[in-house]
Design a protein around this motif. Structure first.
Motif, PDB file in Angstrom:
ATOM      1  N   VAL A  66      54.084   9.985 -47.487  1.00 32.20           N
ATOM      2  CA  VAL A  66      52.892  10.817 -47.318  1.00 32.20           C
ATOM      3  C   VAL A  66      51.715  10.212 -48.068  1.00 32.20           C
ATOM      4  CG1 VAL A  66      53.305  12.446 -49.225  1.00 32.20           C
ATOM      5  CG2 VAL A  66      52.058  13.191 -47.192  1.00 32.20           C
ATOM      6  N   ALA A  67      51.978   9.503 -49.159  1.00 34.15           N
ATOM      7  CA  ALA A  67      50.910   8.832 -49.903  1.00 34.15           C
ATOM      8  C   ALA A  67      50.193   7.805 -49.024  1.00 34.15           C
ATOM      9  CB  ALA A  67      51.468   8.162 -51.153  1.00 34.15           C
ATOM     10  N   GLN A  68      50.916   7.185 -48.083  1.00 33.68           N
ATOM     11  CA  GLN A  68      50.302   6.215 -47.182  1.00 33.68           C
ATOM     12  C   GLN A  68      49.407   6.895 -46.149  1.00 33.68           C
ATOM     13  OE1 GLN A  68      54.379   4.510 -46.472  1.00 33.68           O
ATOM     14  NE2 GLN A  68      53.177   2.636 -46.248  1.00 33.68           N
ATOM     15  N   ALA A  69      49.637   8.171 -45.903  1.00 34.60           N
ATOM     16  CA  ALA A  69      48.820   8.916 -44.946  1.00 34.60           C
ATOM     17  C   ALA A  69      47.562   9.488 -45.599  1.00 34.60           C
ATOM     18  CB  ALA A  69      49.636  10.052 -44.327  1.00 34.60           C
ATOM     19  N   ASN A  70      47.453   9.387 -46.900  1.00 43.26           N
ATOM     20  CA  ASN A  70      46.285   9.905 -47.597  1.00 43.26           C
ATOM     21  C   ASN A  70      45.023   9.263 -47.023  1.00 43.26           C
ATOM     22  OD1 ASN A  70      45.151  11.614 -49.531  1.00 43.26           O
ATOM     23  ND2 ASN A  70      45.150  10.029 -51.117  1.00 43.26           N
ATOM     24  N   GLY A  71      44.125  10.080 -46.508  1.00 45.19           N
ATOM     25  CA  GLY A  71      42.882   9.601 -45.922  1.00 45.19           C
ATOM     26  C   GLY A  71      43.004   9.167 -44.468  1.00 45.19           C
ATOM     27  N   ALA A  72      44.193   9.247 -43.908  1.00 47.79           N
ATOM     28  CA  ALA A  72      44.434   8.771 -42.541  1.00 47.79           C
ATOM     29  C   ALA A  72      44.104   9.835 -41.502  1.00 47.79           C
ATOM     30  CB  ALA A  72      45.894   8.346 -42.385  1.00 47.79           C
ATOM     31  N   ASP A  73      44.117   9.407 -40.262  1.00 52.57           N
ATOM     32  CA  ASP A  73      43.970  10.289 -39.105  1.00 52.57           C
ATOM     33  C   ASP A  73      45.333  10.310 -38.415  1.00 52.57           C
ATOM     34  OD1 ASP A  73      43.059  11.847 -37.022  1.00 52.57           O
ATOM     35  OD2 ASP A  73      41.983  10.225 -36.034  1.00 52.57           O
ATOM     36  N   VAL A  74      46.010  11.457 -38.445  1.00 52.52           N
ATOM     37  CA  VAL A  74      47.359  11.590 -37.910  1.00 52.52           C
ATOM     38  C   VAL A  74      47.335  12.547 -36.727  1.00 52.52           C
ATOM     39  CG1 VAL A  74      49.730  12.326 -38.422  1.00 52.52           C
ATOM     40  CG2 VAL A  74      48.377  11.154 -40.188  1.00 52.52           C
ATOM     41  N   THR A  75      47.998  12.146 -35.646  1.00 55.81           N
ATOM     42  CA  THR A  75      48.131  13.011 -34.478  1.00 55.81           C
ATOM     43  C   THR A  75      49.603  13.162 -34.146  1.00 55.81           C
ATOM     44  OG1 THR A  75      46.016  12.227 -33.607  1.00 55.81           O
ATOM     45  CG2 THR A  75      47.473  13.365 -32.061  1.00 55.81           C
ATOM     46  N   THR A  76      50.023  14.401 -33.947  1.00 46.84           N
ATOM     47  CA  THR A  76      51.383  14.712 -33.531  1.00 46.84           C
ATOM     48  C   THR A  76      51.328  15.255 -32.104  1.00 46.84           C
ATOM     49  OG1 THR A  76      51.318  17.004 -34.287  1.00 46.84           O
ATOM     50  CG2 THR A  76      52.001  15.324 -35.909  1.00 46.84           C
ATOM     51  N   ILE A  77      52.465  15.564 -31.542  1.00 44.87           N
ATOM     52  CA  ILE A  77      52.518  16.137 -30.201  1.00 44.87           C
ATOM     53  C   ILE A  77      51.647  17.390 -30.106  1.00 44.87           C
ATOM     54  CG2 ILE A  77      54.614  17.488 -30.679  1.00 44.87           C
ATOM     55  CD1 ILE A  77      53.879  15.779 -27.321  1.00 44.87           C
ATOM     56  N   GLU A  78      51.558  18.148 -31.176  1.00 38.92           N
ATOM     57  CA  GLU A  78      50.735  19.363 -31.168  1.00 38.92           C
ATOM     58  C   GLU A  78      49.264  19.055 -30.926  1.00 38.92           C
ATOM     59  OE1 GLU A  78      54.307  20.443 -33.787  1.00 38.92           O
ATOM     60  OE2 GLU A  78      53.040  18.670 -33.516  1.00 38.92           O
ATOM     61  N   GLY A  79      48.822  17.862 -31.280  1.00 32.47           N
ATOM     62  CA  GLY A  79      47.429  17.474 -31.109  1.00 32.47           C
ATOM     63  C   GLY A  79      47.126  16.832 -29.768  1.00 32.47           C
ATOM     64  N   LEU A  80      48.125  16.725 -28.905  1.00 33.96           N
ATOM     65  CA  LEU A  80      47.916  16.058 -27.626  1.00 33.96           C
ATOM     66  C   LEU A  80      47.646  17.010 -26.472  1.00 33.96           C
ATOM     67  CD1 LEU A  80      50.544  13.182 -27.814  1.00 33.96           C
ATOM     68  CD2 LEU A  80      48.102  13.114 -28.366  1.00 33.96           C
ATOM     69  N   THR A  81      47.799  18.299 -26.686  1.00 32.55           N
ATOM     70  CA  THR A  81      47.477  19.247 -25.617  1.00 32.55           C
ATOM     71  C   THR A  81      45.968  19.269 -25.409  1.00 32.55           C
ATOM     72  OG1 THR A  81      47.383  21.075 -27.191  1.00 32.55           O
ATOM     73  CG2 THR A  81      49.473  20.740 -26.045  1.00 32.55           C
ATOM     74  N   ASN A  82      45.550  19.775 -24.264  1.00 34.15           N
ATOM     75  CA  ASN A  82      44.124  19.921 -23.980  1.00 34.15           C
ATOM     76  C   ASN A  82      43.524  20.975 -24.897  1.00 34.15           C
ATOM     77  OD1 ASN A  82      44.050  18.028 -21.834  1.00 34.15           O
ATOM     78  ND2 ASN A  82      44.978  19.549 -20.477  1.00 34.15           N
ATOM     79  N   PRO A  83      42.209  20.935 -25.118  1.00 38.58           N
ATOM     80  CA  PRO A  83      41.563  21.911 -26.015  1.00 38.58           C
ATOM     81  C   PRO A  83      41.829  23.369 -25.628  1.00 38.58           C
ATOM     82  CG  PRO A  83      40.047  20.128 -25.524  1.00 38.58           C
ATOM     83  CD  PRO A  83      41.263  19.922 -24.649  1.00 38.58           C
ATOM     84  N   ASP A  84      42.028  23.630 -24.336  1.00 35.56           N
ATOM     85  CA  ASP A  84      42.293  25.014 -23.914  1.00 35.56           C
ATOM     86  C   ASP A  84      43.769  25.382 -24.028  1.00 35.56           C
ATOM     87  OD1 ASP A  84      43.435  23.627 -21.803  1.00 35.56           O
ATOM     88  OD2 ASP A  84      42.202  24.559 -20.245  1.00 35.56           O
ATOM     89  N   GLY A  85      44.589  24.480 -24.580  1.00 38.55           N
ATOM     90  CA  GLY A  85      45.996  24.766 -24.783  1.00 38.55           C
ATOM     91  C   GLY A  85      46.901  24.362 -23.629  1.00 38.55           C
ATOM     92  N   THR A  86      46.317  23.898 -22.526  1.00 45.73           N
ATOM     93  CA  THR A  86      47.138  23.455 -21.404  1.00 45.73           C
ATOM     94  C   THR A  86      47.718  22.076 -21.703  1.00 45.73           C
ATOM     95  OG1 THR A  86      45.215  22.513 -20.270  1.00 45.73           O
ATOM     96  CG2 THR A  86      45.819  24.788 -19.707  1.00 45.73           C
ATOM     97  N   LEU A  87      48.721  21.711 -20.935  1.00 47.81           N
ATOM     98  CA  LEU A  87      49.371  20.421 -21.132  1.00 47.81           C
ATOM     99  C   LEU A  87      48.434  19.269 -20.806  1.00 47.81           C
ATOM    100  CD1 LEU A  87      52.870  21.091 -19.502  1.00 47.81           C
ATOM    101  CD2 LEU A  87      52.253  21.209 -21.929  1.00 47.81           C
ATOM    102  N   SER A  88      48.570  18.194 -21.558  1.00 49.09           N
ATOM    103  CA  SER A  88      47.825  16.970 -21.257  1.00 49.09           C
ATOM    104  C   SER A  88      48.407  16.353 -19.988  1.00 49.09           C
ATOM    105  CB  SER A  88      47.940  15.984 -22.417  1.00 49.09           C
ATOM    106  OG  SER A  88      49.266  15.459 -22.488  1.00 49.09           O
TER     107      SER A  88
END
Length: 164
Positions: A66-88
């Motif tokens: 987690v120390a390596q992620a400090n200051g990073a931009d991390v995206t998980t599957i939860e961040g890949l859906t469309n802004p309205d919550g629909t599937l990408s």
């Protein structure tokens, strides 16, 4: 061991917390932040169930502190859906082409495919198979995963052309 303050962007939002520097990113995501999309599989980086996108690269979060992620931009599957919550598009193509069975590998697989299609917008079947080689699926035999990725690439490219 003393805890350190970590702060990074997760799925477009800043998050922070305290953790021992040796804490693995997968454990911080699941236990501290309650982000359960990335799964714990082998904890040796072989299976890819824990794949996340970090600073524009696919990484196995079971081998990143987690120390390596400090200051990073991390995206998980939860961040890949469309802004309205629909599937990408990628998620929808996995659904439409039956690119999953038990679903355990699916979040890591889709997160990897997200990066793969940014690296290779028009992949061949060989490109797809090579690009997902670090993500294991014990159920599907990969045929439908490959079909889903190629269909997603076609759809994303059509959307891009229509927007231009």
């Amino acid at each position: 061991m003393s805890k350190m303050h970590v702060k990074f962007t997760l799925n477009g939002e800043e998050v922070e917390g305290l953790a021992e520097p040796r804490t693995l990113l997968i454990h911080f995501l699941r236990e501290n932040l309650r982000i359960t999309g990335p799964h714990i599989g082998c904890e040796t980086s072989h299976c890819g169930a824990c794949t996340v996108d970090m600073d524009g690269k696919s990484v196995k979060s079971c081998t990143v502190f987690v120390a390596q992620a400090n200051g990073a931009d991390v995206t998980t599957i939860e961040g890949l859906t469309n802004p309205d919550g629909t599937l990408s598009v990628i998620q929808e193509m996995f659904r439409e082409h039956h690119g999953l069975q038990c679903g355990y590998c699916t979040p890591g697989m889709i997160t990897r495919v997200h990066r793969l299609l940014q690296e290779h917008p028009s992949p061949t079947e060989e490109d797809v198979r090579f690009g997902i080689a670090g993500n294991l699926c014990r159920c599907t035999g990969y045929q439908n995963i490959v079909k889903a990725v190629l269909a997603a690439a076609d759809q994303l490219n059509a959307q891009k052309e229509a927007a231009e």
